[in-house]
Motif scaffolding. Structure first.
Motif, PDB file in Angstrom:
ATOM      1  N   MET A  34      62.260  84.751  32.670  1.00 47.99           N
ATOM      2  CA  MET A  34      62.846  85.695  33.619  1.00 47.99           C
ATOM      3  C   MET A  34      61.742  86.378  34.437  1.00 47.99           C
ATOM      4  SD  MET A  34      65.214  89.035  32.824  1.00 47.99           S
ATOM      5  CE  MET A  34      65.499  88.450  31.185  1.00 47.99           C
ATOM      6  N   GLU A  35      61.937  86.429  35.727  1.00 52.70           N
ATOM      7  CA  GLU A  35      60.954  87.103  36.578  1.00 52.70           C
ATOM      8  C   GLU A  35      61.433  88.536  36.840  1.00 52.70           C
ATOM      9  OE1 GLU A  35      59.106  86.866  41.086  1.00 52.70           O
ATOM     10  OE2 GLU A  35      60.728  85.518  40.495  1.00 52.70           O
ATOM     11  N   ILE A  36      60.578  89.497  36.577  1.00 51.80           N
ATOM     12  CA  ILE A  36      60.974  90.897  36.754  1.00 51.80           C
ATOM     13  C   ILE A  36      60.122  91.542  37.843  1.00 51.80           C
ATOM     14  CG2 ILE A  36      61.148  93.156  35.606  1.00 51.80           C
ATOM     15  CD1 ILE A  36      61.460  91.569  32.965  1.00 51.80           C
ATOM     16  N   TRP A  37      60.768  92.187  38.788  1.00 49.82           N
ATOM     17  CA  TRP A  37      60.041  92.873  39.857  1.00 49.82           C
ATOM     18  C   TRP A  37      60.581  94.297  40.023  1.00 49.82           C
ATOM     19  CZ3 TRP A  37      63.430  94.353  43.617  1.00 49.82           C
ATOM     20  CH2 TRP A  37      64.610  93.600  43.749  1.00 49.82           C
ATOM     21  N   GLY A  38      59.820  95.113  40.715  1.00 53.05           N
ATOM     22  CA  GLY A  38      60.217  96.510  40.876  1.00 53.05           C
ATOM     23  C   GLY A  38      60.308  96.942  42.326  1.00 53.05           C
ATOM     24  N   SER A  39      61.155  97.946  42.551  1.00 51.77           N
ATOM     25  CA  SER A  39      61.265  98.534  43.893  1.00 51.77           C
ATOM     26  C   SER A  39      61.927  99.905  43.769  1.00 51.77           C
ATOM     27  CB  SER A  39      62.134  97.633  44.782  1.00 51.77           C
ATOM     28  OG  SER A  39      62.343  98.233  46.037  1.00 51.77           O
ATOM     29  N   VAL A  40      61.480 100.841  44.545  1.00 55.11           N
ATOM     30  CA  VAL A  40      62.153 102.147  44.600  1.00 55.11           C
ATOM     31  C   VAL A  40      63.404 101.983  45.464  1.00 55.11           C
ATOM     32  CG1 VAL A  40      61.953 104.501  45.501  1.00 55.11           C
ATOM     33  CG2 VAL A  40      60.048 103.469  44.248  1.00 55.11           C
ATOM     34  N   LEU A  41      64.501 102.620  45.040  1.00 53.13           N
ATOM     35  CA  LEU A  41      65.759 102.372  45.749  1.00 53.13           C
ATOM     36  C   LEU A  41      65.738 102.881  47.189  1.00 53.13           C
ATOM     37  CD1 LEU A  41      68.528 101.100  44.840  1.00 53.13           C
ATOM     38  CD2 LEU A  41      69.383 103.416  44.897  1.00 53.13           C
ATOM     39  N   GLY A  42      65.189 104.102  47.401  1.00 55.43           N
ATOM     40  CA  GLY A  42      65.298 104.635  48.772  1.00 55.43           C
ATOM     41  C   GLY A  42      64.272 105.693  49.091  1.00 55.43           C
ATOM     42  N   GLY A  66      71.680  86.269  28.508  1.00 51.45           N
ATOM     43  CA  GLY A  66      72.184  84.978  28.993  1.00 51.45           C
ATOM     44  C   GLY A  66      71.805  84.664  30.433  1.00 51.45           C
ATOM     45  N   TYR A  67      71.002  85.506  31.042  1.00 49.95           N
ATOM     46  CA  TYR A  67      70.611  85.304  32.455  1.00 49.95           C
ATOM     47  C   TYR A  67      69.126  84.988  32.515  1.00 49.95           C
ATOM     48  CZ  TYR A  67      69.500  86.505  37.319  1.00 49.95           C
ATOM     49  OH  TYR A  67      69.049  86.472  38.625  1.00 49.95           O
ATOM     50  N   ASP A  68      68.757  84.076  33.385  1.00 52.31           N
ATOM     51  CA  ASP A  68      67.350  83.687  33.395  1.00 52.31           C
ATOM     52  C   ASP A  68      66.738  83.636  34.800  1.00 52.31           C
ATOM     53  OD1 ASP A  68      65.030  83.098  32.033  1.00 52.31           O
ATOM     54  OD2 ASP A  68      65.309  80.927  32.232  1.00 52.31           O
ATOM     55  N   GLY A  69      67.366  84.282  35.760  1.00 48.65           N
ATOM     56  CA  GLY A  69      66.808  84.289  37.118  1.00 48.65           C
ATOM     57  C   GLY A  69      65.881  85.476  37.323  1.00 48.65           C
ATOM     58  N   ASP A  70      65.699  85.879  38.564  1.00 46.27           N
ATOM     59  CA  ASP A  70      64.847  87.048  38.792  1.00 46.27           C
ATOM     60  C   ASP A  70      65.683  88.330  38.744  1.00 46.27           C
ATOM     61  OD1 ASP A  70      65.933  86.463  41.450  1.00 46.27           O
ATOM     62  OD2 ASP A  70      64.546  88.008  42.146  1.00 46.27           O
TER      63      ASP A  70
END
Lengths: 331, 328
Positions: free
Chosen positions: B1-9, B286-290
């Motif tokens: 699984m690829e994990i990335w971050g971002s501030v919402l707003g 059960g999920y393996d996307g980003d």
């Protein structure tokens, strides 16, 4: 001196009144450390006396001190409870900011918080009862930041302890009407939030006898929260109706509401003074639903009158009182 | 699984920015002096996100008074009126008043992107716009149009905005629909939002995010939203974790990639890493996307210094999660 509160449709206020000239400057002097807390309460007596005079002239039965000491319903108490820091700037709207208090340590009440002003207002009320009004634990929690307590449950109970201590002292001093303000509750109208607030309020009011226990809630989705608060251990809910065009009325019927009701018939967010007829119609609308007898209905504005100019606030109260007098004759 | 971050707003204003805005209103400084302060504040905000490796970077929108205001100012036939509480916050927005179909006089984002892209370089910027349903329901409709027609005309104006933003270098577009978490929203409103947002993003080449926050949508509302043709659906988890995780377990993300609001943007205490990790694992079973990790909402109801701290927390937790969760 005694005063006979009418048995039907007594009139009352939620608490705050427009700031009388000089009150804000006195608050600033205290906040800057230019005067002591005792000097502050001494100086603020003049604005309180003006408010009480307005209430009496308007004919209000159960009055308040007008919250002339309080720059804000949370900040006032945060400045006086040990464990709060002054806080940091947070926006309210546009480019308007206030210092939102931060809980940084264990909360402790080291001295009385609001009893001095209540005592003074009571001494000049001509025998009229004066509500003792305090911000509730849920609202104090939601409108403060917390970096000390590990859970909201722990925090709200710490606040409940302080509020209970203050109320017990107010009752010892003679308060007969105790109102806890919880406006934050209607902004998160979910069962789990109502239960959390309910647990805290049960603690606040536990064993309190011979006192009218009131909770005030306003705005937001009151109709969503109503079903979850009916088992709170209080005698009365003082609720906003006028601003939301009496949307809440059918829900009182639906949920079999049977506590006393503080019926909000004056919109504090409108400069337009409600006519006597308009307020009277609002009272009739409630009575025709046959939910409560007139002995259980208190007539009050939706919320504190602070947002209004003084002359408009007073004019609204005068018409409210006249409408209640008419209603007493009719019901 | 690829994990990335971002501030919402958006981010809170610095003291200098607050004072400069006040001085401008008093006529004590000129517009360009305010612009310099805004540029300085935004530079710090952009830098704080880049320093901790967030994938999608925002400029902080420190000059916006509320989410609707820049668009209400840029569009003909819209004014702003009185104040109203913004969801369950002790914050109030000005109600947009529509007197007719919104007609963009200028675009909000391209100029910002030109200014801030140079600062954010090499990282491109994410743009954020209010969703058409939230915009419609939180406005006063004095246009004579039906709710549906007004919402469609707002969506149309916002679609032009998004295209202009993409053409100006936006790396991703986010459409904020906090009203979809309101318990009074009908399934029909949700269907309308899904249709309008799908049309807004159709033809865009950059990823699109539908962001829902402040609460958890009802099951029937959420089901309708799963038809929206966006790349990501972003849900607020930390505000009401049990309800959010229950919804995700029951309904999933309907083929969309998930963005999870795991860092609480409305409280100032540090988030508990183990709890954040547990929520992530539960939500992605059960999920393996980003997977995107984000803040529950915008940062603009906490003090400035805590917004920077939360940015660091977000970045460091994403790094740890990427390292630990990918090994599981």
């Amino acid at each position: 001196m005694s005063y006979q509160v009418p048995s039907k449709f007594p009139t009352t206020v939620i608490g705050s009144y427009p700031k009388i000239a000089g009150a804000s400057e006195i608050i600033k002097m205290r906040d800057k450390g230019l005067i002591s807390e005792a000097e502050f309460h001494e100086k603020i007596r003049r604005p309180i006396a003006e408010v009480v005079k307005d209430y009496i002239e308007a004919g209000i039965d159960i009055i308040s001190d007008g919250e002339q000491s309080r720059e804000d319903m949370v900040v006032y108490f945060a400045h006086r409870v040990k464990g709060y820091s002054e806080g940091d700037w947070v926006r309210i709207y546009d480019n308007m900011y206030f210092r939102k208090p931060i809980i940084v340590d264990e909360l402790r009440r080291e001295a009385s918080l609001a009893i001095d002003d209540w005592l003074y207002a009571s001494s000049i009320s001509g025998g009229r009862p004066v509500k003792f009004i305090i911000t509730g634990p849920y609202t104090m929690m939601e409108w403060s930041f917390n970096v000390h307590y590990k859970s909201r449950e722990e925090l709200i109970m710490a606040l409940a302890k302080i509020i209970r201590e203050e109320i017990l002292d107010a009752v010892k001093a003679g308060a007969k009407y105790v109102q806890v303000d919880e406006p934050a509750l209607s902004t998160r109208p979910w069962k789990e939030e109502a239960e959390l607030a309910g647990e805290a309020l049960r603690y606040v009011f536990a064993g309190l006898e011979g006192v009218k226990k009131i909770v005030h809630i306003c705005y937001g989705k009151l109709e969503k929260i109503l079903q979850y608060i009916l088992d709170y251990p209080v005698d009365q809910f003082a609720l906003e109706f006028k601003n939301s065009n009496f949307r809440l009325l059918p829900y009182l019927k639906e949920y079999g509401y049977d506590k006393e009701l503080g019926y909000g018939v004056v919109d504090v967010h409108s400069l337009q003074v409600e006519s006597v007829k308009e307020v009277r119609n609002a009272i009739d609308m409630l009575m025709k639903l046959d939910i409560l007898p007139p002995e259980k209905v208190y007539i009050n504005p939706d919320c504190g009158l602070k947002p209004l100019p003084r002359e408009i606030a007073k004019a609204k109260l005068i018409n409210m009182v006249k409408a209640a007098e008419e209603a007493r004759r009719a019901w | 699984m690829e994990i990335w971050g971002s501030v919402l707003g958006g981010y809170p204003r610095t003291r200098e920015e607050r004072h400069a805005l006040r001085d401008l209103e008093r006529g004590a400084i000129a517009t360009h002096e305010l612009e310099i302060r805004t540029l300085m504040a935004s530079s710090v905000i952009i830098g704080s996100q880049e320093a901790v490796g967030l994938r999608y970077v925002v400029d902080g929108m420190v000059d916006w008074h509320d989410m609707f205001r820049p668009f209400a100012s840029a569009w003909r036939n819209v004014t702003v009126g009185g104040l109203l509480r913004y969801f369950d916050n002790n914050f109030f927005y000005r109600i947009p008043v529509f007197t007719d179909r919104p007609d963009p006089e200028y675009f909000v984002w391209p100029g910002r992107l030109r200014t801030f892209s140079a600062i954010a370089d090499p990282q491109p910027l994410k743009v954020v716009v209010p969703g058409p349903l939230t915009f419609t329901l939180m406005s006063k409709n004095a246009s004579g149009m039906s709710k549906e027609d007004l919402a469609a005309s707002i969506a149309s104006a916002l679609a032009l905005e998004l295209r202009a933003a993409q053409d100006s270098g936006a790396i991703a577009v986010q459409i904020d629909e906090p009203m979809l978490s309101d318990s009074d929203i009908s399934a029909d409103d949700a269907r309308l939002a899904a249709e309008l947002i799908s049309s807004m993003v159709s033809g865009l080449k950059v990823p699109s995010i539908l962001a829902i926050y402040y609460n958890v949508p009802r099951d029937d509302v959420y089901e309708r939203l799963l038809d929206t043709k966006v790349t990501y659906i972003s849900l607020d988890v930390a505000d009401a974790p049990s309800r959010a995780l229950d919804l995700i377990a029951k309904k999933g993300f309907g083929g969309h990639r998930p963005v999870l609001g795991l860092i609480d943007a409305r409280r100032i205490e540090d988030d508990d890493y183990e709890r954040v990790k547990e929520w992530l694992l539960q939500a992605t079973r059960g999920y393996d996307g980003d997977v995107g990790v984000t803040t529950t909402t915008w940062f603009d109801t906490i003090p400035y210094r805590y917004s920077l701290r939360k940015t660091v927390i977000l970045g460091s937790y994403v790094e740890r999660l990427a390292s630990e969760v990918s090994r599981l």
